[in-house]
Enzyme design. Structure first.
Site, PDB file in Angstrom:
ATOM      1  N   ASP A  97       0.822  -1.206   0.000  1.00 13.77           N
ATOM      2  CA  ASP A  97       0.000   0.000   0.000  1.00 13.77           C
ATOM      3  C   ASP A  97       0.859   1.260   0.000  1.00 13.77           C
ATOM      4  OD1 ASP A  97      -2.363   1.384  -0.010  1.00 13.77           O
ATOM      5  OD2 ASP A  97      -2.694   1.238   2.152  1.00 13.77           O
TER       6      ASP A  97
ATOM      7  N   ASN B 271     -10.603  -2.896  -6.438  1.00  7.81           N
ATOM      8  CA  ASN B 271      -9.800  -1.870  -7.133  1.00  7.81           C
ATOM      9  C   ASN B 271     -10.360  -1.519  -8.513  1.00  7.81           C
ATOM     10  OD1 ASN B 271      -6.603  -2.998  -5.761  1.00  7.81           O
ATOM     11  ND2 ASN B 271      -7.924  -1.331  -5.088  1.00  7.81           N
TER      12      ASN B 271
HETATM   13  C1  FPP Z   1      -1.858   0.076  -3.412  1.00  7.38           C
HETATM   14  O1  FPP Z   1      -1.449   1.401  -3.366  1.00  7.38           O
HETATM   15  C2  FPP Z   1      -1.335  -0.536  -4.616  1.00  7.38           C
HETATM   16  C3  FPP Z   1      -2.084  -1.113  -5.596  1.00  7.38           C
HETATM   17  C4  FPP Z   1      -3.553  -1.186  -5.590  1.00  7.38           C
HETATM   18  C5  FPP Z   1      -1.441  -1.654  -6.796  1.00  7.38           C
HETATM   19  C6  FPP Z   1      -0.180  -2.398  -6.489  1.00  7.38           C
HETATM   20  C7  FPP Z   1       0.418  -2.763  -7.744  1.00  7.38           C
HETATM   21  C8  FPP Z   1       1.740  -2.890  -7.930  1.00  7.38           C
HETATM   22  C9  FPP Z   1       2.780  -2.705  -6.910  1.00  7.38           C
HETATM   23  C10 FPP Z   1       2.172  -3.279  -9.244  1.00  7.38           C
HETATM   24  C11 FPP Z   1       2.051  -4.771  -9.323  1.00  7.38           C
HETATM   25  C12 FPP Z   1       2.767  -5.198 -10.446  1.00  7.38           C
HETATM   26  C13 FPP Z   1       3.107  -6.455 -10.663  1.00  7.38           C
HETATM   27  C14 FPP Z   1       4.039  -6.708 -11.708  1.00  7.38           C
HETATM   28  C15 FPP Z   1       2.598  -7.609  -9.883  1.00  7.38           C
HETATM   29  P1  FPP Z   1      -2.542   2.518  -3.554  1.00  7.38           P
HETATM   30  O2  FPP Z   1      -2.668   2.830  -4.995  1.00  7.38           O
HETATM   31  O3  FPP Z   1      -3.818   2.113  -2.902  1.00  7.38           O
HETATM   32  O4  FPP Z   1      -1.856   3.708  -2.800  1.00  7.38           O
HETATM   33  P2  FPP Z   1      -2.571   4.814  -1.931  1.00  7.38           P
HETATM   34  O5  FPP Z   1      -3.203   4.108  -0.752  1.00  7.38           O
HETATM   35  O6  FPP Z   1      -1.431   5.677  -1.519  1.00  7.38           O
HETATM   36  O7  FPP Z   1      -3.557   5.498  -2.801  1.00  7.38           O
END
Ligand code: FPP
Length: 233
Positions: free
Chosen positions: A13, A61
């Site tokens: 996250d 998501n």
């Molecule tokens: C959460 O941070 C992250 C996600 C929903 C996406 C995670 C995806 C990756 C790390 C890429 C994965 C790639 C591969 C190759 C498996 P957020 O967007 O919710 O962050 P925030 O809480 O700060 O908004």
């Protein structure tokens, strides 16, 4: 390191907030998050973690903007074709957990390809949870179980904790250590069945900044815990 947990799970996250603090778009955070994941997976393999489960995209998501969802899916295809392939060459097996319905066909093809290419690897398994929900996994396992009972493939008396693992998306052992980056302290519908006695480690660091030494720190925390599994002291 004293004792390395067999199965580590990470709720990655904070990508969006990391990017925002740098004055960048959320996608920039996901790009760096993916790089972090690649580095951590290699490190996990090196230190002897057998299973690493990561929350890449939840069923919920899909509520995000079309632009953000497309970016994450494109990133995933790129990683399957390039970077994860390299992980495969390093001996990592890549598997996916989650519902297939609703995913683009190029994403499904890329997932299938990398799964096949790395299926013989055994040093470490990277379980990428995509279009994943913990309650959805339990619901889907009940449907499979119901069908197997109806077909006489399993008897009611045979159902126990162990058997249910085989009905999850992947037959992985219970999670020993859950790490969540990015300041929030919740499970967010992640691997609820497998998490039953997991040690929980929350860290404020946003995922793109989570380094190998931070993973080592989380394992140190795990090593200081006495795990009793419901037993008395
Ligand atoms: C959460 O941070 C992250 C996600 C929903 C996406 C995670 C995806 C990756 C790390 C890429 C994965 C790639 C591969 C190759 C498996 P957020 O967007 O919710 O962050 P925030 O809480 O700060 O908004």
């Amino acid at each position: 390191m004293k004792k390395v947990p067999t199965h580590v799970a990470i709720i990655m996250d904070g990508n969006g907030r990391w990017a925002k603090e740098k004055g960048e778009k959320r996608s920039y955070g996901h790009k760096y998050g993916a790089k972090t994941l690649e580095t951590l997976a290699l490190h996990a393999k090196k230190i002897g973690i057998k299973y690493l489960s990561v929350y890449a995209f939840s069923t919920d998501n899909f509520k995000r903007s079309v632009e953000e969802v497309s970016f994450i899916m494109d990133l995933l295809v790129y990683y399957c074709k390039n970077r994860l392939k390299r992980l495969g060459e390093e001996g990592v097996r890549v598997v996916f957990s989650g519902r297939r319905e609703g995913l683009r066909s190029d994403v499904l093809d890329a997932m299938e390809d990398i799964t096949k290419k790395t299926s013989k690897n055994s040093s470490c398994t990277l379980n990428v949870c995509l279009n994943y929900g913990g309650q959805e996994e339990i619901i889907d396992s009940f449907i499979k179980l119901h069908n197997d009972i109806n077909n006489d493939d399993i008897k009611l008396e045979e159902i126990d904790r162990e058997t249910l693992y085989k009905y999850m998306y992947q037959n992985l052992p219970p999670i020993d250590l859950l790490i969540r980056t990015g300041k929030e302290h919740r499970l967010s519908n992640f691997m609820l069945y497998q998490m039953f006695y997991a040690e929980l480690y929350f860290v404020d660091t946003y995922f793109p900044d989570f380094k190998c030494k931070d993973l080592d720190e989380a394992i140190k925390y795990y090593n200081n815990k006495e795990r009793r599994f419901g037993n008395a002291k």
